[in-house]
Design a protein around this motif. Structure first.
Motif, PDB file in Angstrom:
ATOM      1  N   UNK A 110     -11.541  -7.735  -0.927  1.00  0.00           N
ATOM      2  CA  UNK A 110     -12.050  -6.552  -0.243  1.00  0.00           C
ATOM      3  C   UNK A 110     -10.927  -5.969   0.603  1.00  0.00           C
ATOM      4  N   UNK A 111     -10.750  -4.659   0.514  1.00  0.00           N
ATOM      5  CA  UNK A 111      -9.660  -3.970   1.196  1.00  0.00           C
ATOM      6  C   UNK A 111     -10.195  -3.314   2.464  1.00  0.00           C
ATOM      7  N   UNK A 112      -9.418  -3.428   3.561  1.00  0.00           N
ATOM      8  CA  UNK A 112      -9.857  -2.933   4.864  1.00  0.00           C
ATOM      9  C   UNK A 112      -8.828  -1.974   5.453  1.00  0.00           C
ATOM     10  N   UNK A 113      -9.357  -0.891   6.046  1.00  0.00           N
ATOM     11  CA  UNK A 113      -8.549  -0.024   6.904  1.00  0.00           C
ATOM     12  C   UNK A 113      -8.821  -0.450   8.341  1.00  0.00           C
ATOM     13  N   UNK A 114      -7.742  -0.630   9.126  1.00  0.00           N
ATOM     14  CA  UNK A 114      -7.911  -1.194  10.472  1.00  0.00           C
ATOM     15  C   UNK A 114      -7.416  -0.234  11.550  1.00  0.00           C
ATOM     16  N   UNK A 115      -8.186  -0.151  12.625  1.00  0.00           N
ATOM     17  CA  UNK A 115      -7.719   0.429  13.903  1.00  0.00           C
ATOM     18  C   UNK A 115      -7.386  -0.762  14.792  1.00  0.00           C
ATOM     19  N   UNK A 116      -6.235  -0.740  15.446  1.00  0.00           N
ATOM     20  CA  UNK A 116      -5.743  -1.926  16.131  1.00  0.00           C
ATOM     21  C   UNK A 116      -6.309  -2.111  17.535  1.00  0.00           C
ATOM     22  N   UNK A 117      -6.607  -1.030  18.262  1.00  0.00           N
ATOM     23  CA  UNK A 117      -7.055  -1.190  19.645  1.00  0.00           C
ATOM     24  C   UNK A 117      -8.198  -0.210  19.945  1.00  0.00           C
ATOM     25  N   UNK A 169      -4.333  -0.361  -7.934  1.00  0.00           N
ATOM     26  CA  UNK A 169      -5.678   0.209  -7.798  1.00  0.00           C
ATOM     27  C   UNK A 169      -5.641   1.440  -6.890  1.00  0.00           C
ATOM     28  N   UNK A 170      -6.249   2.518  -7.357  1.00  0.00           N
ATOM     29  CA  UNK A 170      -6.372   3.738  -6.544  1.00  0.00           C
ATOM     30  C   UNK A 170      -7.660   3.661  -5.736  1.00  0.00           C
ATOM     31  N   UNK A 171      -7.554   3.836  -4.417  1.00  0.00           N
ATOM     32  CA  UNK A 171      -8.707   3.681  -3.529  1.00  0.00           C
ATOM     33  C   UNK A 171      -8.750   4.861  -2.558  1.00  0.00           C
ATOM     34  N   UNK A 172      -9.935   5.446  -2.404  1.00  0.00           N
ATOM     35  CA  UNK A 172     -10.095   6.553  -1.454  1.00  0.00           C
ATOM     36  C   UNK A 172      -9.953   6.038  -0.015  1.00  0.00           C
ATOM     37  N   UNK A 173      -9.288   6.842   0.832  1.00  0.00           N
ATOM     38  CA  UNK A 173      -9.132   6.464   2.243  1.00  0.00           C
ATOM     39  C   UNK A 173      -8.979   7.720   3.096  1.00  0.00           C
ATOM     40  N   UNK A 174     -10.054   8.077   3.795  1.00  0.00           N
ATOM     41  CA  UNK A 174     -10.003   9.235   4.691  1.00  0.00           C
ATOM     42  C   UNK A 174      -9.962   8.805   6.155  1.00  0.00           C
ATOM     43  N   UNK A 175      -9.558   7.561   6.405  1.00  0.00           N
ATOM     44  CA  UNK A 175      -9.484   7.017   7.758  1.00  0.00           C
ATOM     45  C   UNK A 175      -8.097   7.243   8.365  1.00  0.00           C
ATOM     46  N   UNK A 176      -8.066   7.254   9.681  1.00  0.00           N
ATOM     47  CA  UNK A 176      -6.796   7.313  10.404  1.00  0.00           C
ATOM     48  C   UNK A 176      -6.312   5.875  10.582  1.00  0.00           C
ATOM     49  N   UNK A 181     -14.308  -0.937   5.789  1.00  0.00           N
ATOM     50  CA  UNK A 181     -14.149  -1.364   4.396  1.00  0.00           C
ATOM     51  C   UNK A 181     -13.779  -0.190   3.492  1.00  0.00           C
ATOM     52  N   UNK A 182     -12.783  -0.433   2.655  1.00  0.00           N
ATOM     53  CA  UNK A 182     -12.407   0.549   1.624  1.00  0.00           C
ATOM     54  C   UNK A 182     -12.959   0.146   0.251  1.00  0.00           C
ATOM     55  N   UNK A 183     -13.768  -0.924   0.240  1.00  0.00           N
ATOM     56  CA  UNK A 183     -14.406  -1.350  -1.007  1.00  0.00           C
ATOM     57  C   UNK A 183     -13.808  -2.636  -1.561  1.00  0.00           C
ATOM     58  N   UNK A 184     -14.449  -3.148  -2.598  1.00  0.00           N
ATOM     59  CA  UNK A 184     -14.010  -4.380  -3.254  1.00  0.00           C
ATOM     60  C   UNK A 184     -13.269  -4.067  -4.551  1.00  0.00           C
ATOM     61  N   UNK A 185     -12.425  -4.975  -4.967  1.00  0.00           N
ATOM     62  CA  UNK A 185     -11.701  -4.828  -6.242  1.00  0.00           C
ATOM     63  C   UNK A 185     -12.430  -5.684  -7.280  1.00  0.00           C
ATOM     64  N   UNK A 200       0.850  -1.189   0.000  1.00  0.00           N
ATOM     65  CA  UNK A 200       0.000   0.000   0.000  1.00  0.00           C
ATOM     66  C   UNK A 200       0.885   1.237   0.000  1.00  0.00           C
ATOM     67  N   UNK A 201       0.562   2.198  -0.896  1.00  0.00           N
ATOM     68  CA  UNK A 201       1.201   3.512  -0.922  1.00  0.00           C
ATOM     69  C   UNK A 201       0.130   4.507  -0.483  1.00  0.00           C
ATOM     70  N   UNK A 202       0.323   5.085   0.706  1.00  0.00           N
ATOM     71  CA  UNK A 202      -0.731   5.907   1.320  1.00  0.00           C
ATOM     72  C   UNK A 202      -0.395   7.378   1.177  1.00  0.00           C
ATOM     73  N   UNK A 203      -1.214   8.060   0.372  1.00  0.00           N
ATOM     74  CA  UNK A 203      -1.090   9.508   0.207  1.00  0.00           C
ATOM     75  C   UNK A 203      -2.074  10.165   1.170  1.00  0.00           C
ATOM     76  N   UNK A 204      -1.595  10.499   2.375  1.00  0.00           N
ATOM     77  CA  UNK A 204      -2.493  11.022   3.415  1.00  0.00           C
ATOM     78  C   UNK A 204      -3.065  12.373   3.024  1.00  0.00           C
ATOM     79  N   UNK A 205      -2.272  13.193   2.354  1.00  0.00           N
ATOM     80  CA  UNK A 205      -2.740  14.526   1.985  1.00  0.00           C
ATOM     81  C   UNK A 205      -3.903  14.446   0.993  1.00  0.00           C
ATOM     82  N   UNK A 206      -3.814  13.550   0.037  1.00  0.00           N
ATOM     83  CA  UNK A 206      -4.876  13.393  -0.951  1.00  0.00           C
ATOM     84  C   UNK A 206      -5.944  12.408  -0.500  1.00  0.00           C
ATOM     85  N   UNK A 207      -5.762  11.822   0.694  1.00  0.00           N
ATOM     86  CA  UNK A 207      -6.710  10.861   1.269  1.00  0.00           C
ATOM     87  C   UNK A 207      -7.022   9.730   0.279  1.00  0.00           C
ATOM     88  N   UNK A 208      -5.947   9.059  -0.132  1.00  0.00           N
ATOM     89  CA  UNK A 208      -6.088   7.939  -1.053  1.00  0.00           C
ATOM     90  C   UNK A 208      -4.920   6.979  -0.849  1.00  0.00           C
TER      91      UNK A 208
END
Length: 262
Positions: free
Chosen positions: A198-205, A226-233, A211-215, A172-180
């Motif tokens: 299916x791609x997942x963003x995870x909080x550990x504790x 694949x470019x996927x939107x991600x506005x999660x921490x 879900x970030x959606x399916x491919x 994963x290449x995470x562009x935090x500024x562009x939220x993707x």
């Protein structure tokens, strides 16, 4: 039927001369439609007859009349009426009809061929335009990926294979500024029919998956990026195999890859 024998039989000469019955004319006409060589022979005979009559009749008509009168012992004042053996008016009509039909058939064929060529040209132009558009899009995507790979501000998170899928991997290449994110899924096998990744963003504790959606186009994408939107921490990313349409929560026994954000 032996077409050469039919042509040599002399029936075509009688047809051109107009001395066949109506039924015989129909038979010859049917043979012309069925066999191009018969039609060509009729046209050749007609051309020869026209050439012969045009070459002899106007110049020798008076001479022939005088010879006949002299042979039969008629006086010059006696009028002689010639009765033609053949109905040349009928022949001329048949000849004109054959020539017209042949020309019309040729014109229709030429028009159909032209229409076909136009359709092929249109299809080729559309295909070329599509290829050019795809090339432009691919170049744009390539430039974007290069800029991502070279940007030190982009977080790079390797996703290692898990459990029974230890031989799989992703990144994963995470562009935090562009939220993707850009997901490089080259290390994943093609999903079975009826299944999707299916791609997942995870909080550990506590462990909280989002879900970030399916491919859905995994099989048809050539480079598997694949470019996927991600506005999660996000604190981690995971990929699971799910039924088509995706799941509300990850199926952990089909967790293929997992990577923690460092």
């Amino acid at each position: 039927m032996d077409i050469n024998a039919y042509i040599q039989s002399g029936i075509l000469e009688l047809y051109v001369a107009g001395s066949l019955s109506e039924e015989e004319n129909k038979d010859v006409h049917a043979m012309m439609k069925k066999h191009p060589e018969v039609l060509q022979e009729v046209l050749d005979i007609e051309a020869a007859v026209i050439k012969l009559t045009s070459a002899t009749a106007p110049k020798r008509k008076h001479t022939i009349l005088e010879n006949i009168q002299k042979t039969l012992g008629f006086d010059a004042d006696v009028k002689v009426i010639f009765i033609s053996k053949y109905n040349w008016v009928t022949y001329a009509g048949w000849a004109a009809s054959v020539v017209f039909a042949t020309g019309l058939f040729w014109m229709v064929n030429q028009n159909n061929q032209l229409q076909s060529d136009i359709e092929v040209a249109k299809s080729s132009q559309t295909l070329l335009e599509t290829q050019i558009a795809n090339s432009k899009n691919s170049l744009k995507e390539a430039n974007t990926l290069v800029s991502v790979l070279r940007d030190d501000a982009i977080a790079k998170i390797p996703l290692a294979g898990q459990g029974n899928f230890a031989n799989t991997y992703a990144k994963v290449y995470w562009d935090k500024q562009a939220q993707r994110i850009f997901l490089d899924a080259q290390g994943l096998p093609e999903p079975p029919e009826g299944k999707v990744y299916q791609v997942w963003s995870l909080k550990m504790s506590p462990l909280t998956p989002t879900s970030l959606g399916t491919i859905d186009n995994f099989a048809t994408d050539a480079n598997k990026i694949f470019e996927i939107a991600n506005n999660n921490d996000s604190e981690a990313f995971g990929i699971t195999l799910e039924p088509a349409g995706g799941s509300e929560s990850p199926t952990m026994e089909f967790l293929y890859t997992l990577g923690v954000v460092s």
